[in-house]
Design a protein around this motif. Sequence first.
Motif, PDB file in Angstrom:
ATOM      1  N   ALA A 154     -65.146  -0.949 -22.080  1.00 61.51           N
ATOM      2  CA  ALA A 154     -66.563  -0.774 -21.764  1.00 61.51           C
ATOM      3  C   ALA A 154     -67.424  -1.591 -22.726  1.00 61.51           C
ATOM      4  O   ALA A 154     -68.386  -2.236 -22.312  1.00 61.51           O
ATOM      5  N   PHE A 155     -67.063  -1.577 -23.994  1.00 59.15           N
ATOM      6  CA  PHE A 155     -67.820  -2.339 -24.991  1.00 59.15           C
ATOM      7  C   PHE A 155     -67.823  -3.823 -24.633  1.00 59.15           C
ATOM      8  O   PHE A 155     -68.829  -4.513 -24.764  1.00 59.15           O
ATOM      9  N   ALA A 156     -66.684  -4.306 -24.182  1.00 58.80           N
ATOM     10  CA  ALA A 156     -66.576  -5.726 -23.840  1.00 58.80           C
ATOM     11  C   ALA A 156     -67.208  -6.022 -22.483  1.00 58.80           C
ATOM     12  O   ALA A 156     -67.581  -7.163 -22.200  1.00 58.80           O
ATOM     13  N   GLY A 157     -67.334  -4.991 -21.644  1.00 59.21           N
ATOM     14  CA  GLY A 157     -67.909  -5.196 -20.318  1.00 59.21           C
ATOM     15  C   GLY A 157     -67.032  -6.026 -19.399  1.00 59.21           C
ATOM     16  O   GLY A 157     -67.534  -6.867 -18.654  1.00 59.21           O
ATOM     17  N   VAL A 158     -65.723  -5.785 -19.447  1.00 57.57           N
ATOM     18  CA  VAL A 158     -64.829  -6.583 -18.593  1.00 57.57           C
ATOM     19  C   VAL A 158     -63.977  -5.680 -17.690  1.00 57.57           C
ATOM     20  O   VAL A 158     -62.875  -6.060 -17.292  1.00 57.57           O
ATOM     21  N   GLU A 159     -64.505  -4.477 -17.349  1.00 59.02           N
ATOM     22  CA  GLU A 159     -63.720  -3.502 -16.579  1.00 59.02           C
ATOM     23  C   GLU A 159     -63.067  -4.121 -15.343  1.00 59.02           C
ATOM     24  O   GLU A 159     -61.913  -3.835 -15.025  1.00 59.02           O
ATOM     25  N   LYS A 160     -63.837  -4.975 -14.668  1.00 56.75           N
ATOM     26  CA  LYS A 160     -63.358  -5.495 -13.391  1.00 56.75           C
ATOM     27  C   LYS A 160     -62.157  -6.430 -13.548  1.00 56.75           C
ATOM     28  O   LYS A 160     -61.379  -6.618 -12.634  1.00 56.75           O
ATOM     29  N   TYR A 161     -62.066  -7.046 -14.707  1.00 58.24           N
ATOM     30  CA  TYR A 161     -61.064  -8.106 -14.838  1.00 58.24           C
ATOM     31  C   TYR A 161     -59.946  -7.733 -15.806  1.00 58.24           C
ATOM     32  O   TYR A 161     -59.227  -8.593 -16.274  1.00 58.24           O
ATOM     33  N   ILE A 162     -59.822  -6.444 -16.092  1.00 59.40           N
ATOM     34  CA  ILE A 162     -58.922  -6.047 -17.158  1.00 59.40           C
ATOM     35  C   ILE A 162     -57.456  -6.343 -16.816  1.00 59.40           C
ATOM     36  O   ILE A 162     -56.630  -6.533 -17.688  1.00 59.40           O
ATOM     37  N   ASP A 163     -57.134  -6.456 -15.519  1.00 60.90           N
ATOM     38  CA  ASP A 163     -55.748  -6.768 -15.156  1.00 60.90           C
ATOM     39  C   ASP A 163     -55.561  -8.222 -14.733  1.00 60.90           C
ATOM     40  O   ASP A 163     -54.584  -8.565 -14.065  1.00 60.90           O
ATOM     41  N   THR A 164     -56.501  -9.056 -15.119  1.00 56.45           N
ATOM     42  CA  THR A 164     -56.401 -10.491 -14.859  1.00 56.45           C
ATOM     43  C   THR A 164     -55.949 -11.177 -16.153  1.00 56.45           C
ATOM     44  O   THR A 164     -56.379 -10.777 -17.227  1.00 56.45           O
ATOM     45  N   PRO A 165     -55.078 -12.188 -16.038  1.00 57.76           N
ATOM     46  CA  PRO A 165     -54.696 -12.911 -17.262  1.00 57.76           C
ATOM     47  C   PRO A 165     -55.934 -13.486 -17.956  1.00 57.76           C
ATOM     48  O   PRO A 165     -56.840 -13.971 -17.291  1.00 57.76           O
ATOM     49  N   VAL A 166     -55.957 -13.429 -19.268  1.00 61.52           N
ATOM     50  CA  VAL A 166     -57.175 -13.837 -19.966  1.00 61.52           C
ATOM     51  C   VAL A 166     -57.439 -15.330 -19.873  1.00 61.52           C
ATOM     52  O   VAL A 166     -58.533 -15.781 -20.173  1.00 61.52           O
ATOM     53  N   LYS A 167     -56.468 -16.092 -19.420  1.00 60.18           N
ATOM     54  CA  LYS A 167     -56.746 -17.524 -19.256  1.00 60.18           C
ATOM     55  C   LYS A 167     -57.775 -17.771 -18.150  1.00 60.18           C
ATOM     56  O   LYS A 167     -58.351 -18.842 -18.070  1.00 60.18           O
ATOM     57  N   ARG A 168     -57.953 -16.759 -17.287  1.00 60.59           N
ATOM     58  CA  ARG A 168     -58.957 -16.916 -16.248  1.00 60.59           C
ATOM     59  C   ARG A 168     -60.332 -16.427 -16.686  1.00 60.59           C
ATOM     60  O   ARG A 168     -61.276 -16.473 -15.933  1.00 60.59           O
ATOM     61  N   TYR A 169     -60.420 -15.920 -17.883  1.00 65.69           N
ATOM     62  CA  TYR A 169     -61.702 -15.411 -18.386  1.00 65.69           C
ATOM     63  C   TYR A 169     -62.613 -16.572 -18.779  1.00 65.69           C
ATOM     64  O   TYR A 169     -62.141 -17.630 -19.174  1.00 65.69           O
ATOM     65  N   SER A 171     -65.163 -18.126 -21.552  1.00 66.29           N
ATOM     66  CA  SER A 171     -64.987 -18.022 -22.999  1.00 66.29           C
ATOM     67  C   SER A 171     -65.795 -16.853 -23.558  1.00 66.29           C
ATOM     68  O   SER A 171     -65.393 -16.212 -24.522  1.00 66.29           O
ATOM     69  N   GLY A 172     -66.916 -16.554 -22.905  1.00 61.19           N
ATOM     70  CA  GLY A 172     -67.721 -15.420 -23.354  1.00 61.19           C
ATOM     71  C   GLY A 172     -66.994 -14.099 -23.203  1.00 61.19           C
ATOM     72  O   GLY A 172     -66.945 -13.287 -24.122  1.00 61.19           O
ATOM     73  N   MET A 173     -66.363 -13.904 -22.042  1.00 62.28           N
ATOM     74  CA  MET A 173     -65.620 -12.669 -21.792  1.00 62.28           C
ATOM     75  C   MET A 173     -64.466 -12.529 -22.769  1.00 62.28           C
ATOM     76  O   MET A 173     -64.174 -11.458 -23.277  1.00 62.28           O
ATOM     77  N   TYR A 174     -63.804 -13.656 -22.999  1.00 64.37           N
ATOM     78  CA  TYR A 174     -62.644 -13.678 -23.898  1.00 64.37           C
ATOM     79  C   TYR A 174     -63.055 -13.179 -25.282  1.00 64.37           C
ATOM     80  O   TYR A 174     -62.436 -12.285 -25.853  1.00 64.37           O
ATOM     81  N   VAL A 175     -64.140 -13.755 -25.785  1.00 59.32           N
ATOM     82  CA  VAL A 175     -64.603 -13.397 -27.119  1.00 59.32           C
ATOM     83  C   VAL A 175     -65.056 -11.944 -27.157  1.00 59.32           C
ATOM     84  O   VAL A 175     -64.783 -11.213 -28.109  1.00 59.32           O
ATOM     85  N   ARG A 176     -65.738 -11.504 -26.093  1.00 56.60           N
ATOM     86  CA  ARG A 176     -66.216 -10.124 -26.080  1.00 56.60           C
ATOM     87  C   ARG A 176     -65.056  -9.146 -26.127  1.00 56.60           C
ATOM     88  O   ARG A 176     -65.069  -8.175 -26.872  1.00 56.60           O
ATOM     89  N   LEU A 177     -64.024  -9.439 -25.342  1.00 58.45           N
ATOM     90  CA  LEU A 177     -62.870  -8.535 -25.331  1.00 58.45           C
ATOM     91  C   LEU A 177     -62.196  -8.537 -26.703  1.00 58.45           C
ATOM     92  O   LEU A 177     -61.846  -7.481 -27.236  1.00 58.45           O
ATOM     93  N   ALA A 178     -62.060  -9.746 -27.260  1.00 54.99           N
ATOM     94  CA  ALA A 178     -61.396  -9.854 -28.555  1.00 54.99           C
ATOM     95  C   ALA A 178     -62.161  -9.095 -29.626  1.00 54.99           C
ATOM     96  O   ALA A 178     -61.585  -8.351 -30.415  1.00 54.99           O
ATOM     97  N   PHE A 179     -63.485  -9.242 -29.627  1.00 53.22           N
ATOM     98  CA  PHE A 179     -64.248  -8.546 -30.655  1.00 53.22           C
ATOM     99  C   PHE A 179     -64.246  -7.042 -30.421  1.00 53.22           C
ATOM    100  O   PHE A 179     -64.221  -6.257 -31.366  1.00 53.22           O
ATOM    101  N   ALA A 180     -64.235  -6.657 -29.143  1.00 44.07           N
ATOM    102  CA  ALA A 180     -64.255  -5.228 -28.825  1.00 44.07           C
ATOM    103  C   ALA A 180     -63.057  -4.522 -29.444  1.00 44.07           C
ATOM    104  O   ALA A 180     -63.181  -3.421 -29.973  1.00 44.07           O
ATOM    105  N   VAL A 181     -61.898  -5.166 -29.383  1.00 44.41           N
ATOM    106  CA  VAL A 181     -60.710  -4.551 -29.980  1.00 44.41           C
ATOM    107  C   VAL A 181     -60.942  -4.352 -31.479  1.00 44.41           C
ATOM    108  O   VAL A 181     -60.759  -3.269 -32.022  1.00 44.41           O
ATOM    109  N   ALA A 182     -61.407  -5.428 -32.113  1.00 44.22           N
ATOM    110  CA  ALA A 182     -61.621  -5.376 -33.557  1.00 44.22           C
ATOM    111  C   ALA A 182     -62.669  -4.336 -33.923  1.00 44.22           C
ATOM    112  O   ALA A 182     -62.545  -3.638 -34.926  1.00 44.22           O
ATOM    113  N   ALA A 183     -63.689  -4.231 -33.076  1.00 45.03           N
ATOM    114  CA  ALA A 183     -64.791  -3.328 -33.390  1.00 45.03           C
ATOM    115  C   ALA A 183     -64.350  -1.873 -33.344  1.00 45.03           C
ATOM    116  O   ALA A 183     -65.025  -1.006 -33.871  1.00 45.03           O
TER     117      ALA A 183
END
Lengths: 430, 291
Positions: A154-169, A171-183
């Motif tokens: 939810a923090f990353a805002g990528v609910e819809k694409y969570i089961d898609t390989p991240v290579k299809r993300y 760059s903004g989504m990629y970074v958001r997801l990555a930071f969300a984990v760290a956060a």
Amino acid sequence: MGNTIIEVTNLSKQYQLGQINSQTLSRDVNRWWARVQGKPDPYARIGAINDRTKKGNDEFVWALQNVNFNVQQGEVLGIIGRNGAGKSTLLKILSKVTKPTTGTIKIGGRIASLLEVGTGFHPEMTGRENVFMNGAILGMNKFEIERKFDEIVAFAGVEKYIDTPVKRYSSGMYVRLAFAVAAHLEPDILIVDEVLAVGDAEFQKKCLGRMKDVSLNHGRTVLFVSHNMAAIKSLCDKVMVMEKGTVLTVNETQAAITHYLNSQNFTQNTQLFNRNQYEVDAVIAYNNIEISQQDRALTEFANDAPIRVSVQYTIKEKVLGFRLIFILQDAYDNLISQTFFDEENDIGTNLDAGTYETSFVIPPNLLIEGIYKINITSGIHNVRMCLPKGGITLDIFIIESGIYKRKRFKPENRGLLTLPLAVINQYQHA
Amino acid sequence: MHSSTNIPNNHQWLEVLQPHQSLFDVPLSEVWRKRYLMLMFVKRDFAANYKQTILGPLWFFIQPLLTSITFFLIFNKVGGISTGKVPQILFYLAGLSCWNYFAETINRTSTVFKDNANLFGKVYFPRLIIPLSIVLSNLLRFGIQFFLFLIVLLYYWWQQPLVIQPNAYMLLTPYLLMLMAGFGIGLGMIISSLTTKYRDLVFLVSFGVQLLMYATPVIYSLSLPTIPTSYRTVLWYNPLAPILETFRFAYLGQGMFSWAMLLYSSCWMVVLLTVGILIFNKVEKRFMDTI
């Protein structure tokens, strides 16, 4: 508060410069022999300071020298300093990525370090898999990640694409997801290195907010390295200023930042453009950037005369929609203004291959005393930004002169700029 | 965790970072605590290799099959190296599935530092996790190839029941696997540690492993009379030889088996593995400064 959670004593770190080649074998043998005899390491030269402007003959350099400091529990400590001051080396040692050469660090809590977002992300794995991978690398166990999974997504805002390989993300989504984990890490001590320099402004704000929340509401200790003085100011209780591998001062945030800015002797540390220092783009190569006043190239400028920023560059092949961008920032990285070299064009300018020079002229009586950053960057309209990433930043130091010379205001009371207003005073009545 | 003499009385330090740590300070308990990370590396490895390939893990089948056929044509038909009574394909499959496990493990372990330089530069976890995850992910690969071998074995057993004599020594399989893994990871870690400083070794490894295969009874068996006695004695001292011979002896009923030789092999494994772990653990701490 009042409980020391990190204690650094006499910390030093030495690096070997230059190429490591077959010579290392003979050197290793010598070293080993010295150790067997109980003599000190014959190659450790003490006292060579990490000064990159002077190229010494020493093959070893001290990235850190006799660093001592303590961090209290719940404190947010900012670490600032020029490039090469030893900030990153310090974080690497604290993160256990590398070992100190001398000295001791005592740590009273679980550390998680964030020297990069998305460490261990694999493009072929889905967002979900990467959250677990990255979480595990950052030190979470399966249970912790599962518990926080929904929150992270939810923090990353990528609910819809969570089961898609991240290579299809994007760059903004990629970074958001990555930071969300760290956060969502829950260490006692969080170490953060400049990772906020990614993502869009809104997301950066969200990240800063999250880090603040982590320290204020969860009582965690944060060590935060940044060049962004605005972020440091809004986040940190205390700031440590580093220079050439040593600690210059540890102080309250504002005092430390002032100390840092004053310590930068701009007449000595001239930041002239050096083309070899930057990555070269496929389309544009910067040949020179010269900042001059009255035809003299300087780094210290009077504020009552125009300042000319000349950019000489080569366009390697015909390019459509090219844009050269001039950015003016204050010493705290606040954006003052951003200007295209072709404001009259909507979609950039088409340029043929060849060498060009563009000059931006800052009018007189506009800048106030202090440090400004001039950033030159370029891009292709609607396609991409050109290398080097983040453009080229040069610092200038403004001194008051002309009508402003009398220093009627302290710099902080003057504001960001002096407006060259026309002031009309008229005598009306007796 | 680490007890230090100068701890202030009122503090409980979780950790003390110091320049020199004992050679034997191997973070085994930490590796166990982070076993979940190890599993994630195995998973990542599979995703990296087989997502977006059409055949996916089927490649594990195809590779040993094609190699066996090649061996059959070259070494058996052209070179005339005998496989005894055992059907050639079965013979080669047995040797290959064993050998591949060792070879893959050593090859991948020996580039651990090079392959993970970026990761190691950004985050700390016990580096031993990576070689161990390689052992695990190769174990899965081996499982698939072993399954193929079993199918072929059953087929021939049903066709020619008297030629192939699987026996109770099959129970040694896990032990043999452990030996293979130990050799692979132990040697691999020694090499990877040395390559951080002496790059030349990288070139030596892949072809060294290839040469080693010919010094190991993979495409031939020491039990067959076609091998001259003098060679046999020398080759028998290769600590990998008893593993392959035992494996074929257990499943095919053909091979040299001796408890003494298995013990000999085990001793080698323990020594190499211990040296490997210690060197790896030492180098790991300085690695980021030399790469």
